[in-house]
Design a protein around this motif. Structure first.
Motif, mmCIF file in Angstrom:
data_model
loop_
_atom_site.group_PDB
_atom_site.id
_atom_site.type_symbol
_atom_site.label_atom_id
_atom_site.label_comp_id
_atom_site.label_asym_id
_atom_site.label_seq_id
_atom_site.Cartn_x
_atom_site.Cartn_y
_atom_site.Cartn_z
ATOM 1 N N ARG A 174 2.082 10.157 8.450
ATOM 2 C CA ARG A 174 3.487 10.222 8.853
ATOM 3 C C ARG A 174 4.417 10.089 7.646
ATOM 4 O O ARG A 174 5.371 10.829 7.498
ATOM 5 N N ARG A 175 4.115 9.152 6.740
ATOM 6 C CA ARG A 175 4.998 8.894 5.598
ATOM 7 C C ARG A 175 4.811 9.871 4.449
ATOM 8 O O ARG A 175 5.736 10.101 3.673
ATOM 9 N N PHE A 176 3.598 10.401 4.292
ATOM 10 C CA PHE A 176 3.288 11.287 3.160
ATOM 11 C C PHE A 176 2.588 12.551 3.665
ATOM 12 O O PHE A 176 1.462 12.838 3.264
ATOM 13 N N PRO A 177 3.255 13.329 4.506
ATOM 14 C CA PRO A 177 2.567 14.444 5.174
ATOM 15 C C PRO A 177 2.055 15.531 4.225
ATOM 16 O O PRO A 177 1.056 16.165 4.529
ATOM 17 N N GLU A 178 2.701 15.730 3.110
ATOM 18 C CA GLU A 178 2.298 16.804 2.204
ATOM 19 C C GLU A 178 1.720 16.301 0.877
ATOM 20 O O GLU A 178 1.136 17.071 0.134
ATOM 21 N N GLN A 179 1.878 15.007 0.587
ATOM 22 C CA GLN A 179 1.508 14.505 -0.738
ATOM 23 C C GLN A 179 0.010 14.294 -0.927
ATOM 24 O O GLN A 179 -0.499 14.441 -2.028
ATOM 25 N N PHE A 180 -0.709 13.912 0.144
ATOM 26 C CA PHE A 180 -2.118 13.533 -0.009
ATOM 27 C C PHE A 180 -2.992 14.172 1.060
ATOM 28 O O PHE A 180 -2.600 14.270 2.217
ATOM 29 N N ASP A 181 -4.207 14.547 0.649
ATOM 30 C CA ASP A 181 -5.267 14.797 1.617
ATOM 31 C C ASP A 181 -5.824 13.426 1.970
ATOM 32 O O ASP A 181 -6.009 12.581 1.074
ATOM 33 N N ILE A 182 -6.110 13.198 3.224
ATOM 34 C CA ILE A 182 -6.678 11.915 3.652
ATOM 35 C C ILE A 182 -8.122 12.152 4.064
ATOM 36 O O ILE A 182 -8.400 12.940 4.969
ATOM 37 N N ILE A 183 -9.022 11.477 3.386
ATOM 38 C CA ILE A 183 -10.454 11.586 3.648
ATOM 39 C C ILE A 183 -10.885 10.278 4.327
ATOM 40 O O ILE A 183 -10.960 9.233 3.682
ATOM 41 N N ALA A 184 -11.129 10.349 5.633
ATOM 42 C CA ALA A 184 -11.410 9.128 6.386
ATOM 43 C C ALA A 184 -12.751 9.160 7.122
ATOM 44 O O ALA A 184 -13.194 8.137 7.633
ATOM 45 N N THR A 195 -3.723 2.897 9.620
ATOM 46 C CA THR A 195 -3.345 3.234 8.248
ATOM 47 C C THR A 195 -3.329 4.746 8.046
ATOM 48 O O THR A 195 -2.416 5.290 7.419
ATOM 49 N N ARG A 196 -4.320 5.425 8.585
ATOM 50 C CA ARG A 196 -4.384 6.892 8.481
ATOM 51 C C ARG A 196 -3.154 7.530 9.111
ATOM 52 O O ARG A 196 -2.515 8.403 8.513
ATOM 53 N N MET A 234 0.830 -1.176 0.000
ATOM 54 C CA MET A 234 0.000 0.000 0.000
ATOM 55 C C MET A 234 0.886 1.254 0.000
ATOM 56 O O MET A 234 0.673 2.160 -0.800
ATOM 57 N N ASP A 235 1.863 1.271 0.880
ATOM 58 C CA ASP A 235 2.753 2.426 0.962
ATOM 59 C C ASP A 235 3.576 2.582 -0.316
ATOM 60 O O ASP A 235 3.804 3.704 -0.773
ATOM 61 N N ALA A 236 4.013 1.473 -0.892
ATOM 62 C CA ALA A 236 4.805 1.530 -2.126
ATOM 63 C C ALA A 236 3.978 2.104 -3.271
ATOM 64 O O ALA A 236 4.494 2.855 -4.106
ATOM 65 N N ILE A 237 2.707 1.773 -3.321
ATOM 66 C CA ILE A 237 1.820 2.313 -4.357
ATOM 67 C C ILE A 237 1.708 3.826 -4.202
ATOM 68 O O ILE A 237 1.825 4.573 -5.171
ATOM 69 N N LEU A 238 1.499 4.289 -2.986
ATOM 70 C CA LEU A 238 1.399 5.730 -2.749
ATOM 71 C C LEU A 238 2.725 6.427 -3.032
ATOM 72 O O LEU A 238 2.748 7.516 -3.609
ATOM 73 N N ALA A 239 3.830 5.800 -2.656
ATOM 74 C CA ALA A 239 5.154 6.400 -2.858
ATOM 75 C C ALA A 239 5.548 6.473 -4.323
ATOM 76 O O ALA A 239 6.395 7.283 -4.698
ATOM 77 N N SER A 240 4.924 5.662 -5.167
ATOM 78 C CA SER A 240 5.287 5.638 -6.590
ATOM 79 C C SER A 240 5.028 6.969 -7.287
ATOM 80 O O SER A 240 5.639 7.265 -8.312
ATOM 81 N N GLY A 241 4.093 7.752 -6.770
ATOM 82 C CA GLY A 241 3.764 9.026 -7.390
ATOM 83 C C GLY A 241 2.879 8.896 -8.617
ATOM 84 O O GLY A 241 2.547 9.888 -9.258
ATOM 85 N N LYS A 242 2.465 7.694 -8.952
ATOM 86 C CA LYS A 242 1.644 7.455 -10.144
ATOM 87 C C LYS A 242 0.155 7.728 -9.916
ATOM 88 O O LYS A 242 -0.586 7.890 -10.876
ATOM 89 N N TYR A 243 -0.266 7.735 -8.668
ATOM 90 C CA TYR A 243 -1.694 7.765 -8.366
ATOM 91 C C TYR A 243 -2.044 9.022 -7.579
ATOM 92 O O TYR A 243 -1.430 9.325 -6.565
ATOM 93 N N LYS A 244 -3.036 9.731 -8.054
ATOM 94 C CA LYS A 244 -3.445 10.982 -7.424
ATOM 95 C C LYS A 244 -4.769 10.862 -6.671
ATOM 96 O O LYS A 244 -5.044 11.649 -5.778
ATOM 97 N N ARG A 245 -5.575 9.913 -7.061
ATOM 98 C CA ARG A 245 -6.887 9.725 -6.417
ATOM 99 C C ARG A 245 -7.020 8.247 -6.095
ATOM 100 O O ARG A 245 -7.183 7.417 -6.986
ATOM 101 N N VAL A 246 -6.934 7.926 -4.806
ATOM 102 C CA VAL A 246 -6.827 6.552 -4.336
ATOM 103 C C VAL A 246 -7.922 6.282 -3.311
ATOM 104 O O VAL A 246 -8.211 7.134 -2.468
ATOM 105 N N ALA A 247 -8.510 5.087 -3.377
ATOM 106 C CA ALA A 247 -9.414 4.632 -2.313
ATOM 107 C C ALA A 247 -8.794 3.393 -1.693
ATOM 108 O O ALA A 247 -8.330 2.498 -2.410
#
Length: 137
Positions: free
Chosen positions: A32-42, A26-27, A1-14
């Motif tokens: 912690r790992r992607f503090p600026e890359q994604f908004d987290i909608i939980a 997970t949130r 999951m983290d590797a997918i987000l870190a790839s930078g290929k995906y902008k809208r993920v569920a």
């Protein structure tokens, strides 16, 4: 999951997780790992923006979202719980959520422990590939 987000290929993920405890874990990890890359909608009251977004929830939360739009990828953790033979009400909800997400996403990634093989039955609309790993995270 983290590797997918870190790839930078995906902008809208569920991401669909089976429990509230795993959702919270997970949130925190994504923040912690992607503090600026994604908004987290939980939560149901969270509002998505045009920024790269991770929709994170249990099947009950995800199925009730009306703001998913088009997703680049959907990640389903513990996908073996889709098996209808489980005779579990949550299995029915998970199947309904995945069915809804199939119409909204370009790609799917199913995660599960101790899966040696998957038998695919379908009408040929989907291209599946099974990858077995020994990864723990």
């Amino acid at each position: 999951m983290d590797a997918i987000l870190a790839s930078g290929k995906y902008k809208r993920v569920a991401i669909v997780v089976p429990t509230i405890a795993l959702l919270d874990e997970t949130r925190r990890r994504i923040r912690r790992r992607f503090p600026e890359q994604f908004d987290i909608i939980a939560h149901g009251t969270d509002v998505a923006s045009d920024r790269p977004t991770v929709f994170l929830g249990t099947q009950e939360r995800i199925i009730n979202r009306s703001d998913l739009g088009t997703l680049d990828i959907v990640i389903v953790d513990e996908f073996y719980k889709l098996d209808a033979r489980r005779s579990d009400e949550r299995s029915v909800t998970l199947n309904a959520a995945v069915y809804k997400l199939l119409t909204k996403s370009r790609q799917f990634f199913f995660l599960g422990p101790n899966i040696d093989n998957v038998h695919f039955v379908g009408d040929g609309r989907w291209k599946f590939q099974f990858l077995r790993t020994n990864s723990r995270r």
